[in-house]
Structures are given as C-alpha cells and as structure tokens.
Design a protein around this motif. Structure first.
Motif, PDB file in Angstrom:
ATOM      1  N   ALA A 133       0.833  -1.205   0.000  1.00 42.26           N
ATOM      2  CA  ALA A 133       0.000   0.000   0.000  1.00 42.26           C
ATOM      3  C   ALA A 133       0.866   1.252   0.000  1.00 42.26           C
ATOM      4  O   ALA A 133       0.518   2.269  -0.612  1.00 42.26           O
ATOM      5  CB  ALA A 133      -0.923  -0.003   1.211  1.00 42.26           C
ATOM      6  N   SER A 139      -3.017  -2.663  -1.967  1.00 38.35           N
ATOM      7  CA  SER A 139      -2.548  -3.661  -1.008  1.00 38.35           C
ATOM      8  C   SER A 139      -2.636  -5.042  -1.639  1.00 38.35           C
ATOM      9  O   SER A 139      -3.696  -5.428  -2.141  1.00 38.35           O
ATOM     10  CB  SER A 139      -3.408  -3.639   0.268  1.00 38.35           C
ATOM     11  OG  SER A 139      -3.286  -2.404   0.934  1.00 38.35           O
ATOM     12  N   THR A 155      -6.491   1.234  -1.895  1.00 42.29           N
ATOM     13  CA  THR A 155      -6.239   1.714  -0.531  1.00 42.29           C
ATOM     14  C   THR A 155      -7.184   2.857  -0.134  1.00 42.29           C
ATOM     15  O   THR A 155      -6.953   3.528   0.869  1.00 42.29           O
ATOM     16  CB  THR A 155      -4.784   2.197  -0.398  1.00 42.29           C
ATOM     17  OG1 THR A 155      -4.530   3.200  -1.396  1.00 42.29           O
ATOM     18  CG2 THR A 155      -3.817   1.049  -0.589  1.00 42.29           C
TER      19      THR A 155
END
Length: 255
Positions: A133, A139, A155
């Motif tokens: 991230a 992520s 994110t």
C-alpha cells in the motif's frame, strides 16, 4: 557502463543479443543452435552479457530461459546519443523497442532491478499488505500459499480489487508466481496473465527479476512496460531510503 561496452564489443555476444531480439526467452541449447561454438564457450559469453545486465535469466522447471534486457541500451541512448544526435540517430532506441516487441504467441515483459536489501525484505515488500500500500497504491492481500487466492486491493477504503488471481508458486524468499486477471474476467482462462518474481542474492544486494507473460496484446504490453518500472522504482526507494519517491512515478508524464 564499462561492462556494457565490453560486452557489446564482441561479435559473438552481439549475435547472441540479435538472436534474443529475434526470439526472446531461449534456452542455452536454442542459442547454441545458430552459433558455431561449444556450449561452454556460449555459456561464458552469456555470463559476460548477464554481468552487464544485457541478458536476464528466468528458471522454468528444469529450463533456464534467457531474455534480452534493453535497459542498459536505453541508458546509453539517453546519455550519449539523445543529447547530441537525437533527430538523426535512433538505432539503439529502435533496437530497444524491437527487443520488447519480439514476442511469441502472447507478449512477455521482463524487467530486472538491483536493490540494496535482503531477499527476505524484498519478499515482504511484494507480499505485505501495508508495504505494498505504501509504494504501490494498492494492497496485495493473500496468505501467499500455493493455490490460494490473492487480490490487488485499492487503498481508498472501498475494498475494491482491481486485479485478482491465484498463487501458483510460493518459495519465500526466492520465488513467487501468480496469475493476474481483472475481477470481471475471472474464470476466463484466456484472459489470465502470469507474473513471476525471482529474488536472488548478489553479494550485498538483491537482483529482482519480474517476468509478466501471457499478456493479451501489445496494448497490455505497453501498459506494463511503463507500469512495472514505476512501481519497482518506488519499491527500491522504500527499501533503500525508508521512504517512497516524492511523486508517484506512474503519474509522471511520458517523455
């Protein structure tokens, strides 16, 4: 650069690069087929090309595939050619483009970078949700076991995954193989591409080779050709300096 010029000075090594330019991703036997030379001699020439970062290798089962890496040639172009003869001399630039376009049935992109870190930290940077991230804007979420699902999640708190796939191989900290597909195309086997991360220790640094294969078309190849270098530059900065680049590199305007 001295290693690059030394590598390019030999006719046999130039012919090996030409062969990879024609058909990227060849085994030693396939490279030897057109070179009137022993396997041992060809292996020695390939070692010089690898040391100059002009050739990268990827293991696939028992085979070792060789790929032309155009990055050093591009650096030569920018440093010594574009400054002085940009309007007229495009030879190395054209070679780079043709090398990246030398595909088989589906395009493949290979990128090699060197990072002052450890294999374990590079592995974690590729698989830890918080670290990805920080430098990727998404992520990477999974338990990273072979056969498990993985997701490339935004994110922004939406929980939306822009890429999903399956973990094909997981050998911490040296090798990770995953399939990639857009969520709305999941289940359509012809839509999947495949990404391999090979992590190798080289003295005090790590060599990271990313191979993105089975891309659907040249448009997708053009996208990953700009996307992977940007993401991996941010990863490299995070591991070596403790912070990401001051501007997201994938948002930089193309030159």
């Amino acid at each position: 650069m001295d290693k690059v010029f030394k590598a390019l000075a030999d006719d046999t090594r130039r012919r090996l690069l030409d062969r990879l330019h024609e058909d990227n991703g060849l085994t030693l036997g396939e490279l030897c087929a057109r070179i009137d030379m022993t396997r041992q001699s060809v292996t020695q020439h390939l070692a010089v090309l690898e040391a100059a970062n002009l050739v990268s290798t990827v293991r696939r089962g028992r085979e070792k595939l060789h790929y032309l890496n155009p990055v050093p040639l591009h650096e030569i172009q920018e440093r010594w050619i574009d400054k002085f003869e940009r309007p007229r001399l495009r030879v190395l630039g054209a070679m780079k483009r043709r090398a990246e376009e030398a595909m088989t049935d589906k395009p493949t992109f290979v990128y090699v970078t060197y990072i002052e870190s450890t294999p374990e930290k590079v592995w974690d940077a590729l698989t830890d949700a918080d670290l990805t991230a920080a430098y990727w804007g998404h992520s990477n979420v999974s338990d990273w076991r072979a056969g498990s699902r993985w997701e490339h999640v935004r994110t922004d708190g939406s929980g939306i995954a822009d890429v999903v796939g399956t973990v094909v191989e997981s050998e911490r900290p040296s090798r990770l193989v995953t399939t990639w597909v857009a969520p709305d195309e999941e289940g359509h086997e012809d839509k999947y591409s495949r990404v391999t991360f090979d992590i190798q220790q080289h003295a005090e640094i790590v060599r990271l080779t990313v191979t993105h294969e089975d891309l659907p078309d040249e448009g997708a190849h053009a996208d990953v050709s700009s996307g992977w270098p940007a993401v991996l530059s941010n990863l490299k900065s995070l591991l070596e300096t403790g912070h990401v680049l001051p501007q997201e590199p994938w948002l930089m305007p193309a030159r």
